[in-house]
Design a protein around this motif. Structure first.
Motif, PDB file in Angstrom:
ATOM      1  N   LEU A 225      -5.409 -27.643 -12.735  1.00  0.00           N
ATOM      2  CA  LEU A 225      -6.714 -26.651 -12.825  1.00  0.00           C
ATOM      3  C   LEU A 225      -6.321 -25.505 -13.934  1.00  0.00           C
ATOM      4  O   LEU A 225      -7.198 -25.403 -14.937  1.00  0.00           O
TER       5      LEU A 225
ATOM      6  N   ILE B 155     -11.503 -20.019  -6.977  1.00  0.00           N
ATOM      7  CA  ILE B 155     -11.712 -21.341  -7.038  1.00  0.00           C
ATOM      8  C   ILE B 155     -11.031 -21.978  -5.784  1.00  0.00           C
ATOM      9  O   ILE B 155      -9.594 -21.638  -5.978  1.00  0.00           O
TER      10      ILE B 155
ATOM     11  N   ILE C 100      -9.442 -25.110  -4.149  1.00  0.00           N
ATOM     12  CA  ILE C 100      -9.404 -26.494  -4.274  1.00  0.00           C
ATOM     13  C   ILE C 100      -9.157 -27.065  -2.499  1.00  0.00           C
ATOM     14  O   ILE C 100      -8.087 -26.523  -1.792  1.00  0.00           O
TER      15      ILE C 100
ATOM     16  N   GLN D 206     -16.003 -20.904  -5.468  1.00  0.00           N
ATOM     17  CA  GLN D 206     -16.470 -22.329  -5.782  1.00  0.00           C
ATOM     18  C   GLN D 206     -15.292 -23.075  -5.416  1.00  0.00           C
ATOM     19  O   GLN D 206     -14.106 -23.062  -5.723  1.00  0.00           O
TER      20      GLN D 206
ATOM     21  N   CYS E  69     -13.611 -27.058  -4.966  1.00  0.00           N
ATOM     22  CA  CYS E  69     -13.434 -28.209  -6.220  1.00  0.00           C
ATOM     23  C   CYS E  69     -12.588 -29.124  -5.510  1.00  0.00           C
ATOM     24  O   CYS E  69     -11.408 -28.962  -4.572  1.00  0.00           O
TER      25      CYS E  69
ATOM     26  N   ARG F 164     -10.914 -34.774  -8.904  1.00  0.00           N
ATOM     27  CA  ARG F 164     -11.630 -34.638  -9.896  1.00  0.00           C
ATOM     28  C   ARG F 164     -10.900 -33.829 -10.985  1.00  0.00           C
ATOM     29  O   ARG F 164     -11.264 -33.623 -12.067  1.00  0.00           O
TER      30      ARG F 164
ATOM     31  N   VAL G  23     -14.760 -30.829 -15.653  1.00  0.00           N
ATOM     32  CA  VAL G  23     -14.931 -30.404 -14.469  1.00  0.00           C
ATOM     33  C   VAL G  23     -14.579 -28.761 -14.508  1.00  0.00           C
ATOM     34  O   VAL G  23     -15.189 -27.886 -13.881  1.00  0.00           O
TER      35      VAL G  23
ATOM     36  N   LEU H 231     -16.897 -25.637 -13.100  1.00  0.00           N
ATOM     37  CA  LEU H 231     -16.464 -24.597 -12.325  1.00  0.00           C
ATOM     38  C   LEU H 231     -16.891 -23.068 -12.977  1.00  0.00           C
ATOM     39  O   LEU H 231     -17.163 -22.385 -12.090  1.00  0.00           O
TER      40      LEU H 231
END
Length: 668
Positions: free
Chosen positions: A307, A331, A333, A361, A363, A367, A376, A380
């Protein structure tokens, strides 16, 4: 401006006496059943009816506490059950919607069986697209369902053309052989007689549910890539519509009138990819000013590295952290939510409770693999922007103007079990206050005023059901705009596409006469295609394989001239499917608006595409007796609400739903 074909439909008997000469209808009333009898009898009643005679189709008419059954003329049914009342019903006394549904569902039994298409009736008409083996004795059956459905928003019927998958119960069992409660409650279907064995209980081996995988079991809306054939066309939803229209004509001839409604737009605005790219450049420039914190709580230790590499490619700075940064943009995960036994151990749910006002957010790690990870990462980023704008109560980008006196109102569905259709939902509003945004729960007094300002039909759209409409409201004047999805779709020119594909299929089967190609070469000696074409002619024995000639594309004027020559002589190999002037996909791109009806669509960006996963929905903006103002249409021109697409509703509803869902979660 070209009309836009939709799946809004009318289907009426044009010759009832002729239909009555072929069919009869019986009603089977269970009005005398007690609640206990209904509970035990309903799961098996449809099966019993199908086994009681030569049943062509049945539907349940709940308001009248009865089933209606379509039979061949002079046939009867025998249930041997004194608790049920069975009587013949004249066709002219059957409700239009019921007769329509019966005739459509009866098509597989009315038509003579043939190899293709495979169709069956199972509370709707289904066309089998593909079957995939599962274990030794079962299949995953992917179908397209055709069924007339009432649009309460548009107040008219539409023909649903939906992908539906039948899967074996065995596929959904856990290691202990148990079914999840949601699956266990679904109606069961028998593979050998789908539609005749619709029952709740333990005997059916199939349920109407897609496989529990991350990859959706889709049937493309349309796919005309490469060299289309009838077989490939009939594997799409538009192709199934063509098959259905042919089947309807074969089954009932001129005794049925069927038509689809077209809408005539006043405006059709195309959106170029460059417009979207420029907007995302500004979005990314803005987000480069805000560091992003990445927390990896998944089982994939490399997910965070993948990411951050993508974020770095976008020029956006990020850092790893083991804990959520309360004042930052985060973010998180995490593994898929269904991999956690409860919300109490789901890292995302824990973080949401611990940091209720923080921008987070989530994830999934899968993905972030090679395919699609850049897409992706961009999604995000744009989601973080919207969450940040909600938290800060201001917009960081240049958005279209919104009126300062308007209240934008949405309803958030409660997570309550056994939710009733008239149950009250939490309602929230957003409005502008100079350069600031206001988000709050809708005051009861305003809710009451809104109720009084709407008529009964609009009250139901906003305050009832399981999919409630958003609206814009002016409390001082009582004016409103209700924005809703009609659930209808706009379609390409189905009749023209079907005709072209049939012509191509015929040419591919027959081949092209060498004499015709020689004639073209003689008539066009200066064409650069002539040397290659004459090679084909010299080696041919009367006929040239259409596959050889289909390798000549349809791009240059010279090549189009050649293919148009073949088509004019009855040997079509190419067609201008995606041409803006001559093609059939104009309705699938850009925004089109019909001001009189308030109907509009938010289509694709760029030029028409020959492959489309989905049809574009038809939306409606209802301003009562007023005209929908220009600012409403301008507010759709925001490209990051629906990622790199045209938004379907004024952009601020995305922010409002983000706020409302968070508040609803915190209070639940």
């Amino acid at each position: 401006m070209k009309p836009v074909l939709t799946n809004f439909m009318t289907m009426t008997p044009s010759d009832l006496p002729a239909l009555a000469d072929r069919f009869s209808v019986a009603s089977i009333s269970y009005r005398g059943w007690s609640e206990k009898e209904k509970e035990s009898g309903f799961p098996h009643l449809a099966t019993r009816i199908y086994k009681s005679g030569s049943v062509l189709a049945l539907i349940k008419e709940g308001k009248e506490s009865r089933f209606l059954v379509l039979l061949p003329k002079s046939e009867t049914i025998s249930l041997h059950d004194h608790t049920l009342s069975v009587k013949a019903e004249p066709l002219e006394q059957i409700p239009q919607w019921a007769l329509r549904a019966l005739l459509i569902r009866a098509i597989p039994r009315v038509l003579d069986p043939d190899d293709k298409p495979t169709r069956f009736d199972a509370d709707g008409l289904y066309y089998v697209i593909r079957q995939k083996k599962f274990a030794a004795k079962w299949n995953v059956i992917t179908t397209v369902r055709i069924d007339p459905t009432w649009s309460r928003i548009a107040k008219r019927w539409r023909l649903d053309i939906q992908t539906t998958t039948f899967t074996p119960l065995k596929m959904h069992e856990n290691e202990q052989g148990q079914l999840p409660p949601k699956i266990a409650k679904l109606p069961r279907y028998e593979l050998d007689s789908l539609g005749q064995e619709v029952r709740k209980g333990t005997s059916g081996e199939y349920v109407k549910r897609a496989p529990a995988t991350k990859r959706k079991n889709r049937v493309s809306a349309i796919d005309l890539q490469g060299q289309p054939t009838l077989e490939s066309y009939y594997q799409t939803r538009l192709g199934v519509l063509s098959m259905f229209l042919d089947d309807l004509k074969r089954a009932y001839g001129s005794t049925i009138d069927f038509s689809q409604e077209s809408i005539y737009p006043d405006i059709h605005q195309r959106v170029k990819h460059q417009q979207v790219s420029d907007a995302y450049k500004k979005l990314n420039d803005q987000m480069r000013q805000h560091p992003i914190w990445v927390t990896n709580s998944s089982n994939d230790p490399e997910a965070g590295v993948r990411l951050t590499a993508e974020l770095d490619r976008l020029g956006i700075q990020s850092e790893f952290t083991n804990e959520i940064e309360g004042n930052g943009l985060n973010i998180l995960i995490v593994n898929a939510k269904d991999s956690y036994e409860s919300k109490d151990i789901d890292p995302y749910q824990i973080a949401r409770r611990k940091y209720p006002d923080t921008v987070i957010q989530s994830c999934y790690p899968e993905r972030l693999h090679e395919e699609g990870k850049s897409h992706v990462a961009q999604v995000l980023i744009k989601e973080l922007l919207i969450k940040m704008e909600v938290r800060e109560r201001r917009l960081f980008l240049d958005y279209p103007d919104l009126p300062a006196d308007a209240w934008f109102i949405t309803s958030i569905r409660p997570s309550t079990k056994n939710l009733q259709p008239k149950a009250p939902w939490p309602m929230f509003y957003a409005r502008r206050d100079h350069d600031r945004l206001v988000f709050e729960s809708l005051p009861d007094a305003v809710r009451d005023e809104l109720w009084m300002d709407l008529d009964e039909s609009r009250q139901k759209q906003v305050f009832e059901g399981y999919d409630r409409a958003d609206l814009i409201y002016w409390p001082d004047t009582g004016k409103f705009i209700i924005a809703a999805d009609t659930e209808a779709v706009c379609l390409p020119n189905e009749a023209q596409i079907h005709t072209w594909v049939k012509e191509m299929d015929a040419a591919l089967t027959s081949g092209i006469p060498a004499q015709l190609i020689a004639q073209y070469c003689a008539d066009n000696p200066d064409s650069t295609l002539v040397p290659k074409l004459m090679e084909f002619v010299s080696s041919a024995r009367g006929t040239i394989s259409a596959r050889k000639l289909s390798d000549i594309d349809y791009k240059s004027l010279e090549k189009r001239h050649f293919h148009d020559f073949l088509a004019d002589h009855g040997y079509r190999l190419k067609a201008p499917f995606a041409s803006w002037e001559l093609g059939v996909f104009q309705a699938s791109t850009g925004t089109w608006i019909n001001r009189e009806s308030g109907m509009y669509t938010a289509g694709a960006v760029g030029s028409p595409a020959r492959k489309q996963d989905n049809f574009n929905h038809v939306y409606i903006a209802d301003a009562g007796n007023d005209t929908v103002p220009e600012w409403f249409w301008n507010s759709l021109d925001v490209w990051h609400v629906r990622h790199k697409g045209i938004t379907a509703f004024p952009f601020i509803f995305k922010h409002l739903r983000e706020y409302g869902e968070r508040k609803a979660q915190l209070t639940s």
